[in-house]
Design a protein around this motif. Structure first.
Motif, PDB file in Angstrom:
ATOM      1  N   ILE A 591      -2.541  52.065  13.274  1.00  0.00           N
ATOM      2  CA  ILE A 591      -1.758  51.469  11.756  1.00  0.00           C
ATOM      3  C   ILE A 591      -2.232  49.398  12.620  1.00  0.00           C
ATOM      4  N   GLN A 592      -1.791  49.151  11.493  1.00  0.00           N
ATOM      5  CA  GLN A 592      -1.895  47.949  11.220  1.00  0.00           C
ATOM      6  C   GLN A 592      -0.958  47.451  11.674  1.00  0.00           C
ATOM      7  N   LEU A 593      -0.930  45.859  13.404  1.00  0.00           N
ATOM      8  CA  LEU A 593       0.318  45.453  13.678  1.00  0.00           C
ATOM      9  C   LEU A 593       0.487  44.583  13.434  1.00  0.00           C
ATOM     10  N   VAL A 594      -0.364  43.551  12.439  1.00  0.00           N
ATOM     11  CA  VAL A 594       0.417  41.784  11.985  1.00  0.00           C
ATOM     12  C   VAL A 594       0.469  42.244  10.615  1.00  0.00           C
ATOM     13  N   ASN A 595       1.187  41.093   9.750  1.00  0.00           N
ATOM     14  CA  ASN A 595       1.144  41.015   8.093  1.00  0.00           C
ATOM     15  C   ASN A 595      -0.180  39.529   8.429  1.00  0.00           C
ATOM     16  N   ASP A 596      -0.638  40.386   6.892  1.00  0.00           N
ATOM     17  CA  ASP A 596      -2.174  39.818   6.698  1.00  0.00           C
ATOM     18  C   ASP A 596      -2.503  40.137   5.206  1.00  0.00           C
ATOM     19  N   PRO A 597      -2.088  38.899   4.393  1.00  0.00           N
ATOM     20  CA  PRO A 597      -1.449  38.706   3.419  1.00  0.00           C
ATOM     21  C   PRO A 597      -2.905  38.704   2.211  1.00  0.00           C
ATOM     22  N   LYS A 598      -3.956  38.372   3.304  1.00  0.00           N
ATOM     23  CA  LYS A 598      -5.063  37.817   2.375  1.00  0.00           C
ATOM     24  C   LYS A 598      -5.792  38.712   1.772  1.00  0.00           C
ATOM     25  N   ARG A 599      -5.427  40.344   3.119  1.00  0.00           N
ATOM     26  CA  ARG A 599      -6.587  40.893   2.640  1.00  0.00           C
ATOM     27  C   ARG A 599      -5.489  42.595   2.689  1.00  0.00           C
ATOM     28  N   LEU A 600      -3.956  42.039   1.567  1.00  0.00           N
ATOM     29  CA  LEU A 600      -3.112  43.518   1.659  1.00  0.00           C
ATOM     30  C   LEU A 600      -2.527  43.952   2.040  1.00  0.00           C
ATOM     31  N   ILE A 601      -2.622  43.830   3.257  1.00  0.00           N
ATOM     32  CA  ILE A 601      -1.589  45.235   4.360  1.00  0.00           C
ATOM     33  C   ILE A 601      -1.094  44.184   5.108  1.00  0.00           C
ATOM     34  N   MET A 602       0.088  45.319   5.506  1.00  0.00           N
ATOM     35  CA  MET A 602       1.236  44.294   6.182  1.00  0.00           C
ATOM     36  C   MET A 602       1.796  45.338   8.502  1.00  0.00           C
ATOM     37  N   ASN A 603       2.000  44.949   8.038  1.00  0.00           N
ATOM     38  CA  ASN A 603       2.473  45.146   9.632  1.00  0.00           C
ATOM     39  C   ASN A 603       3.475  47.043   9.281  1.00  0.00           C
ATOM     40  N   GLY A 604       2.970  47.304  10.418  1.00  0.00           N
ATOM     41  CA  GLY A 604       3.170  48.920  10.014  1.00  0.00           C
ATOM     42  C   GLY A 604       2.669  49.891   9.042  1.00  0.00           C
ATOM     43  N   ASP A 605       1.494  49.494   8.182  1.00  0.00           N
ATOM     44  CA  ASP A 605       0.656  50.091   6.901  1.00  0.00           C
ATOM     45  C   ASP A 605      -0.092  50.928   8.137  1.00  0.00           C
ATOM     46  N   ILE A 606      -0.718  52.307   7.727  1.00  0.00           N
ATOM     47  CA  ILE A 606      -0.812  53.074   8.105  1.00  0.00           C
ATOM     48  C   ILE A 606      -1.980  53.767   7.404  1.00  0.00           C
ATOM     49  N   GLY A 607      -3.901  53.666   8.407  1.00  0.00           N
ATOM     50  CA  GLY A 607      -4.521  53.694   7.449  1.00  0.00           C
ATOM     51  C   GLY A 607      -5.974  55.399   8.448  1.00  0.00           C
ATOM     52  N   VAL A 608      -6.938  55.283   7.852  1.00  0.00           N
ATOM     53  CA  VAL A 608      -7.983  55.453   8.389  1.00  0.00           C
ATOM     54  C   VAL A 608      -9.327  55.235   8.346  1.00  0.00           C
ATOM     55  N   ILE A 609     -10.314  55.055  10.027  1.00  0.00           N
ATOM     56  CA  ILE A 609     -11.184  54.634  10.140  1.00  0.00           C
ATOM     57  C   ILE A 609     -12.169  55.315   8.666  1.00  0.00           C
ATOM     58  N   LYS A 610     -12.767  54.501   7.859  1.00  0.00           N
ATOM     59  CA  LYS A 610     -13.721  55.403   6.818  1.00  0.00           C
ATOM     60  C   LYS A 610     -14.987  55.010   7.491  1.00  0.00           C
ATOM     61  N   SER A 611     -15.592  54.052   8.029  1.00  0.00           N
ATOM     62  CA  SER A 611     -16.395  54.058   8.931  1.00  0.00           C
ATOM     63  C   SER A 611     -16.510  53.067   9.744  1.00  0.00           C
ATOM     64  N   ILE A 612     -17.743  53.286  10.512  1.00  0.00           N
ATOM     65  CA  ILE A 612     -17.663  52.201  12.026  1.00  0.00           C
ATOM     66  C   ILE A 612     -19.338  52.003  12.055  1.00  0.00           C
ATOM     67  N   THR A 613     -20.269  50.329  11.366  1.00  0.00           N
ATOM     68  CA  THR A 613     -21.268  50.098  11.026  1.00  0.00           C
ATOM     69  C   THR A 613     -21.614  49.135  12.159  1.00  0.00           C
ATOM     70  N   THR A 614     -23.473  48.828  12.403  1.00  0.00           N
ATOM     71  CA  THR A 614     -23.260  47.573  12.956  1.00  0.00           C
ATOM     72  C   THR A 614     -25.097  47.095  12.321  1.00  0.00           C
ATOM     73  N   ASN A 615     -24.958  46.093  12.005  1.00  0.00           N
ATOM     74  CA  ASN A 615     -25.838  45.296  11.218  1.00  0.00           C
ATOM     75  C   ASN A 615     -27.034  45.779  11.530  1.00  0.00           C
ATOM     76  N   GLU A 616     -28.685  44.487  11.702  1.00  0.00           N
ATOM     77  CA  GLU A 616     -29.226  44.181  12.683  1.00  0.00           C
ATOM     78  C   GLU A 616     -28.851  42.843  13.548  1.00  0.00           C
ATOM     79  N   GLU A 617     -28.169  42.505  12.786  1.00  0.00           N
ATOM     80  CA  GLU A 617     -27.763  40.889  13.648  1.00  0.00           C
ATOM     81  C   GLU A 617     -26.763  41.728  14.932  1.00  0.00           C
ATOM     82  N   LYS A 618     -26.730  42.797  15.232  1.00  0.00           N
ATOM     83  CA  LYS A 618     -25.441  43.592  16.523  1.00  0.00           C
ATOM     84  C   LYS A 618     -24.354  43.125  15.537  1.00  0.00           C
TER      85      LYS A 618
END
Length: 736
Positions: A591-618
């Motif tokens: 669940i999103q905990l704060v309003n973030d209009p830049k990324r078009l998500i708001m407090n209370g939006d529920i989603g699912v983690i699609k991926s967790i990745t680490t690049n060469e720079e860690k």
């Protein structure tokens, strides 16, 4: 505390916004170590001393978590040359830097800062000397500021926040009034500011301290209870509690009045922001409501209601017809009622009547320049869209709320829509209502929809309740449960709770309500078993099933439920990410905990983690899918999300779930109120499962939340001119 001395070899990661950094350090012994923490970009040619604690990262091994740093007293000649010719300084190349060090030795920096004229011997022009001296001072000052802040036992993260906020004036601002941090720096409360003040030698009876405590009581404690004002006795009691000792507060109140930070009206004490926001909102609603001309012809609207009834094959009740008629023939109107009373059916009907009356094409995208359907949260807006098959938006997004916290639409830039429908209005606090109404044009028609018996807004105020109480707005109250909802035990249980008529005879399971009388130790396993059964029947853990609880802590709190349900139902456990106390995996429900209009998500939006990745720079990146919106989080952004297998009842407002599970245990007793339980029950769409001590439902149904201290209803009953304050040219947002 451990410390290492060495030079930065390279930055693996650096966040420009908050200065969180991961860097490789070459020590005096020529060892390579990793340091992490909040520190600025510093020269890779200068020797620094870093102090902190060694921590073990599960993936990257041992790291020094930096708490403070300073330039080492002894510097190498080559390091000084590299530093002076680095990108920190304009117009100083390696040869010039070498000449400076040859001439001035290893104390070159100190000598130049004390007397920049020593550089004349290196044959630099006056302009270059002045610029170099200024840049050197700024660089040294920033490091000096940080060292001073560390001396006050500030964390590196907080020290960087202060430096980024106040820059060269950091120490001056802090020493002038450390209590300003409460307003200026996110995450700083009275206790932390007071701690810093004590280290600065500020007396416990200092008027700055007492003023800060008064403001903290009015903003944080009053707002926490939803109140816009406190009486003097309440304010005195809260202030004494914050200060830890009784002090005379009259002088501090007088000073705050002179500074226009508070307002006293009829022995009510307001923050200026609260006071002027409420005044402006009352003025705007009163002005909008003074236009008495009918917007639409009564007779024609009645004819169209009958036509829409036939077209949609719906038999509207007399009250539903009245609601549609009143909403379309009044400037501002309110439709309120509980679940099953037909609010959505009414909105759908009035939109169709409005379309036919004004000959509008709902297939034309330009229709949304004329009509706006709004809700306070993303989930509520999504639900409205699904039920009405019409474009909807959150209030923030519709007002053009941006990343800087500014709104594109306001009293100077009005919304273009002629019809504005506001759903789930019980969730709207005084500040959001102020922002919305100031941006509505005088000729617009406003229809406010909501369940006044639900929990009020998380923020201060009770706008919907106050509008109804004022009796100045046209209100249609819906009581009748309609045919399709009459067989629902969910709705009958909600009604019994809301009307405070719940008895032991009602505590039985029904066709869509399951009451499990269970001891605490069996509740967790029972919930797991119920979820397993639901999943086997094809229900989705992400979209359909929601555990709701009022508390975060404890064995039956939200945090613990999230750990258990994550372990049980995210079976892949792929790509683990540990961040502070949080553990995330791919496919986790969040669940999103704060309003973030830049990324078009708001407090209370529920989603699912699609991926967790680490690049060469860690660098770790997390992609969360919110419906069709994929949002990228860097590791330090993960404070903004939390697991959502279980969420708070407040966070569930505006949402519906096919299956809702609610633990009911004595640990929750101090939080249980009629409005809380009613809201939780009404989130269930198909099945409601309550587990634990059912007698607590009766206990909760008979405990009503204290009425919030607001004066919006009072102001709406005053003459508009009488409402005008002597400082009428002041905007409420001057006090933010």
């Amino acid at each position: 505390m451990s410390h290492v001395i060495g030079k930065i070899k390279n930055y693996v990661f650096h966040n420009e916004d908050n200065s969180y950094s991961i860097a490789r350090l070459v020590t005096e012994e020529d060892n390579l170590v990793t340091i992490v923490g909040y520190f600025p970009k510093i020269s890779e040619d200068v020797i620094y001393e870093f102090e902190g604690e060694w921590i073990k990262h599960p993936q990257y091994g041992e790291q020094l978590k930096v708490e403070s740093f300073k330039k080492a007293e002894k510097q190498s000649k080559s390091g000084l040359i590299s530093y002076l010719s680095s990108s920190f300084f304009d117009g100083i190349g390696p040869k010039t830097a070498e000449k400076i060090v040859e001439l001035l030795g290893d104390q070159a920096i100190t000598k130049i800062i004390e007397d920049p004229s020593v550089l004349k011997k290196v044959k630099l022009s006056s302009v270059r000397i002045a610029k170099f001296h200024q840049q050197l001072q700024e660089n040294q000052t920033n490091e000096h500021i940080l060292v001073t802040l560390y001396g006050y036992d500030l964390t590196a993260k907080l020290a960087m926040k202060l430096l980024n906020k106040y820059h060269m004036l950091t120490i001056e601002k802090l020493e002038e009034n450390p209590y300003r941090l409460i307003d200026d720096i996110e995450g700083i409360g009275f206790m932390k500011a007071d701690e810093i003040a004590q280290k600065l030698g500020i007396s416990k009876s200092d008027i700055r301290r007492i003023k800060a405590a008064i403001l903290f009581a009015l903003e944080h404690i009053a707002y926490q209870n939803g109140d816009l004002y406190l009486t003097f006795d309440q304010l005195k009691k809260q202030t004494d509690t914050i200060l830890g000792i009784e002090f005379q507060i009259d002088d501090a109140i007088k000073a705050l009045l002179e500074e226009k930070r508070i307002v006293i009206e009829d022995e009510r004490y307001y923050l200026s922001l609260s006071y002027y926001t409420e005044i402006k909102l009352a003025e705007k609603i009163s002005e909008l409501n003074t236009i008495t001309d009918q917007f639409m012809d009564d007779t024609y609207v009645k004819t169209l209601i009958d036509a829409v009834e036939i077209k949609k094959n719906i038999g509207y009740t007399d009250v539903q017809k009245e609601a549609i008629l009143h909403a379309l023939t009044h400037k501002i109107s309110i439709i309120t009622g509980g679940p099953g009373t037909g609010k959505t059916t009414i909105i759908d009907g009035l939109l169709e009547v409005y379309r036919i009356y004004h000959k509008l094409d709902f297939e034309n995208p330009n229709i949304y320049e004329k009509i706006a359907c709004l809700a306070p949260t993303g989930r509520a807006a999504k639900r409205m869209k699904e039920l009405l098959n019409i474009q909807t938006s959150t209030i923030h997004r519709h007002l053009g709320y941006n990343y800087e916290g500014m709104f594109a639409y306001d009293e100077s830039h009005l919304l273009p829509q002629d019809l504005i429908i506001i759903d789930e209005s019980s969730m709207i606090d005084i500040f959001l209502a102020g922002r919305l109404f100031e941006a509505i044009k005088d000729t617009a028609q406003i229809i406010i929809v909501g369940d006044v018996d639900q929990l009020p807004s998380v923020g201060p105020g009770q706008v919907l309740a106050d509008l109804i109480e004022s009796k100045k707005i046209e209100v249609v109250k819906l009581y009748e449960i309609h045919r399709q909802a009459k067989d629902s035990n969910i709705i009958s249980l909600a009604q019994a709770v809301n009307q405070q008529q719940l008895t032991y005879d009602d505590l039985v399971s029904g066709n869509d309500v399951y009451l499990f009388h269970a001891q605490n130790q069996k509740i967790q396993q029972t919930i797991i078993n119920q979820i397993q059964g639901a999943l086997q029947k094809g229900y989705s853990m992400i979209d359909d099933i929601q555990v709701l609880a009022p508390m975060y802590k404890g064995e039956l709190g939200i945090d613990r439920f999230n750990e258990i349900l994550q372990d049980q139902f995210n079976t892949h456990k792929k790509n683990k990410l540990v961040y502070k106390e949080k553990v995330f995996y791919e496919n986790d429900k969040v669940i999103q905990l704060v309003n973030d209009p830049k990324r078009l998500i708001m407090n209370g939006d529920i989603g699912v983690i699609k991926s967790i990745t680490t690049n060469e720079e860690k660098e770790t990146h997390v992609i969360v899918s919110f419906d069709d919106n994929d949002v990228l989080y860097e590791k330090q952004d993960l404070d903004e999300i939390s697991l959502a297998y279980a969420i708070s009842i407040h966070k569930s407002q505006g949402s519906e779930y096919k299956i809702v599970m609610i633990p009911m245990v004595k640990n929750y007793m101090h939080m249980l109120r009629k409005e809380l339980i009613y809201t939780a029950i009404t989130r269930a769409k198909q099945y409601l499962i309550i587990l634990g001590d059912m007698k607590l439902l009766i206990y909760a149904a008979n405990r009503v939340s204290s009425k919030r201290q607001t004066t919006l209803a009072l102001r709406l009953n005053e003459d508009i001119e009488a409402m005008k304050h002597e400082d009428d040219d002041i905007s409420p947002y001057d006090f933010m």
